[in-house]
Design a protein around this motif. Structure first.
Motif, mmCIF file in Angstrom:
data_model
loop_
_atom_site.group_PDB
_atom_site.id
_atom_site.type_symbol
_atom_site.label_atom_id
_atom_site.label_comp_id
_atom_site.label_asym_id
_atom_site.label_seq_id
_atom_site.Cartn_x
_atom_site.Cartn_y
_atom_site.Cartn_z
ATOM 1 N N LEU A 162 -47.214 19.523 0.737
ATOM 2 C CA LEU A 162 -48.522 18.848 1.152
ATOM 3 C C LEU A 162 -47.730 17.351 1.978
ATOM 4 C CD1 LEU A 162 -51.659 18.930 1.895
ATOM 5 C CD2 LEU A 162 -51.792 17.253 -0.418
ATOM 6 N N ARG A 163 -47.774 17.252 3.384
ATOM 7 C CA ARG A 163 -46.894 16.211 3.894
ATOM 8 C C ARG A 163 -47.880 15.612 4.852
ATOM 9 N NH1 ARG A 163 -40.818 18.321 3.928
ATOM 10 N NH2 ARG A 163 -40.609 17.872 1.976
ATOM 11 N N PRO A 164 -48.666 14.329 4.431
ATOM 12 C CA PRO A 164 -49.497 13.534 5.461
ATOM 13 C C PRO A 164 -48.558 12.975 6.374
ATOM 14 C CG PRO A 164 -49.610 12.561 3.227
ATOM 15 C CD PRO A 164 -48.489 13.885 3.204
ATOM 16 N N GLY A 178 -41.721 24.230 8.612
ATOM 17 C CA GLY A 178 -42.311 23.138 7.972
ATOM 18 C C GLY A 178 -41.322 22.053 7.546
ATOM 19 N N ASP A 179 -40.033 22.489 7.150
ATOM 20 C CA ASP A 179 -39.143 21.734 6.718
ATOM 21 C C ASP A 179 -38.634 20.818 8.061
ATOM 22 O OD1 ASP A 179 -36.909 20.357 5.231
ATOM 23 O OD2 ASP A 179 -35.382 21.787 6.261
ATOM 24 N N ILE A 180 -38.456 21.354 9.083
ATOM 25 C CA ILE A 180 -38.039 21.083 10.215
ATOM 26 C C ILE A 180 -39.049 19.959 11.041
ATOM 27 C CG2 ILE A 180 -37.004 21.222 12.592
ATOM 28 C CD1 ILE A 180 -36.313 24.156 11.417
ATOM 29 N N THR A 240 -41.602 18.391 9.677
ATOM 30 C CA THR A 240 -41.926 17.094 9.056
ATOM 31 C C THR A 240 -41.158 15.932 9.049
ATOM 32 O OG1 THR A 240 -41.469 18.184 6.801
ATOM 33 C CG2 THR A 240 -43.676 18.434 7.305
ATOM 34 N N ASP A 241 -39.806 16.361 9.501
ATOM 35 C CA ASP A 241 -38.709 15.266 9.686
ATOM 36 C C ASP A 241 -39.259 14.531 10.845
ATOM 37 O OD1 ASP A 241 -37.309 15.554 7.245
ATOM 38 O OD2 ASP A 241 -35.381 15.604 8.468
ATOM 39 N N LEU A 242 -39.726 15.418 11.946
ATOM 40 C CA LEU A 242 -40.319 14.716 13.127
ATOM 41 C C LEU A 242 -41.432 13.952 12.787
ATOM 42 C CD1 LEU A 242 -40.418 14.117 15.951
ATOM 43 C CD2 LEU A 242 -41.297 16.731 16.367
HETATM 44 MN MN MN Z 1 -36.498 18.515 4.856
#
Ligand code: MN
Ligand code: IPM
Length: 379
Positions: free
Chosen positions: A103-105, A267-269, A271-273
């Motif tokens: 979960l990444r707000p 999702g990994d990619i 969420t850095d953006l």
């Molecule tokens: Mn990452």
């Protein structure tokens, strides 16, 4: 008085510094909101690995189970080859505890500089629900050399020709492959979590990410499951975005998004953006959640070895992850108070770490947020 058992894995690089501030703030929240936290530290990470040869032992995993949640700093150290600690500890824990939701707000707070022109806090406020146990992270892959594993090479070669109906020459000398796997159960549970989250937070749209136009086997399957789950939520709209396109929309129209659900690697990619448009990695928290088990909370940034021991990292991502952790252990008021304190310190702008354009240290930021909590509670 309620008491929560929290396992702490400070880890490598700046991990111990940011975790110390997180613990400081959560202790202040516990004081202000009348609960107790029992911390238990686990010395996992590079030092432990280099001295004992062990990443995470069965015994440690068993002991970790005795806690309610896990609070993690960061893993990764230049003395170890990339991937050893990340896969051997971080991914091992996510998989072991079946923390299937990441979960990444993505929320831009007042007073934080945003790299997007003409966008402000009202435009950047959504949550990414990243699948956390499947896809290209399942670890099925290999490198095969002619002569070494003839059989494996033949299998890959024949899969290749079956797929295309022709006898494509796979490189005879050496190949490498990595397989992405989605299961119906694994996809459905995370997609349902996203729709439930939208419902709980009063949102009316879920955006599902994929690359169904090319990786059509896995991601058409994903789409089918999104459509099926969506039937149970008639009041919530849904749409599909290709992963390449969504990176563009995150920049141009972030205000379109409310809840975004995505397979693991995309999702990994993205969420850095996401972290960048909310002001940088120093401000981006995440939770690895198993709704029926032991969840783990961490900043989404890494161990930043070059800043290790300098007391200059921004601890807000970790403190914010701590607020998410408080929500998980049902200390909703304290959780909201931590978020409010972070928001107020940023808005006032008197205390700023280097990444925010200031000169304050990591511990000064932690102090400011901890004091804010006590002040706002009138203690
Ligand atoms: Mn990452
Ligand atoms: C993250 C990280 C990890 C991931 C790595 C360190 C294994 O990049 O949490 O986003 O890929 O999930």
């Amino acid at each position: 008085m309620t008491s929560h058992k929290i396992a702490v894995i400070a880890g490598d690089g700046i991990g111990p510094e940011v975790i110390a501030e997180g613990m400081k703030v959560l202790d202040a929240a516990a004081d202000a909101y009348n609960f107790k936290v029992k911390w238990k530290k686990y010395p996992l990470g590079a030092d432990h690995y280099l001295t004992t040869g062990e990443l995470v032992s069965e015994e440690t995993l068993k002991d970790l189970r005795k806690n309610d949640v896990i609070y993690l700093g960061a893993l990764g150290d230049p003395r170890c080859k990339p991937g050893i600690l990340e896969k051997g500890v971080l991914l091992a824990l996510r998989f072991h505890f079946d923390q299937y939701v990441n979960l990444r707000p993505v929320k831009l707070l007042e007073g934080v500089w945003c790299p997007l022109k003409d966008k402000g806090p009202k435009d950047i406020d959504f949550t990414v629900v990243r699948e956390n146990t499947e896809d290209f992270y399942v670890g099925i892959g290999n490198r095969v050399k002619e002569g070494k594993s003839r059989q494996e090479l033949e299998v890959i070669r024949s899969l290749y020709s079956v797929k295309f109906g022709l006898d494509i020459e796979v490189d005879k000398s050496e190949i490498a492959y990595q397989i992405g796997v989605l299961s119906r159960k694994g996809s459905e549970r995370v997609i349902r979590y996203a729709f439930e989250l939208a419902k709980r937070k009063g949102k009316n749209k879920v955006t599902a990410v994929d690359k169904a136009n090319v990786l059509s086997d896995v991601y058409n399957f994903w789409r089918e499951i999104v459509e099926k789950v969506a039937k149970d939520y008639p009041k919530i709209n849904y749409e599909f975005n290709y992963v390449d396109a969504i990176t563009m929309w995150f920049v141009k129209n972030p205000e379109w998004f409310q809840v975004v659900v995505t397979p693991n690697m995309f999702g990994d990619i993205i969420t850095d953006l996401g972290a960048m448009i909310q002001g940088g990695l120093g401000l981006a928290p995440g939770g690895n959640i198993n709704p029926d088990g032991i969840s783990m909370f961490e900043p989404i940034h890494g161990s930043a070895p070059k800043y290790k021991g300098m007391n200059r990292a921004n601890p807000i991502a970790t403190i914010w992850a701590g607020a998410m952790m408080l929500e998980e252990v049902r200390e909703e008021k304290a959780s909201a108070a931590v978020l409010e304190a972070i928001g107020d310190v940023l808005k006032e702008g008197k205390v700023k770490t280097k990444d925010l354009g200031g000169e304050n240290t990591c511990s000064e930021m932690g102090d400011a947020i901890a004091e804010k909590i006590a002040q706002e509670r009138g203690r």
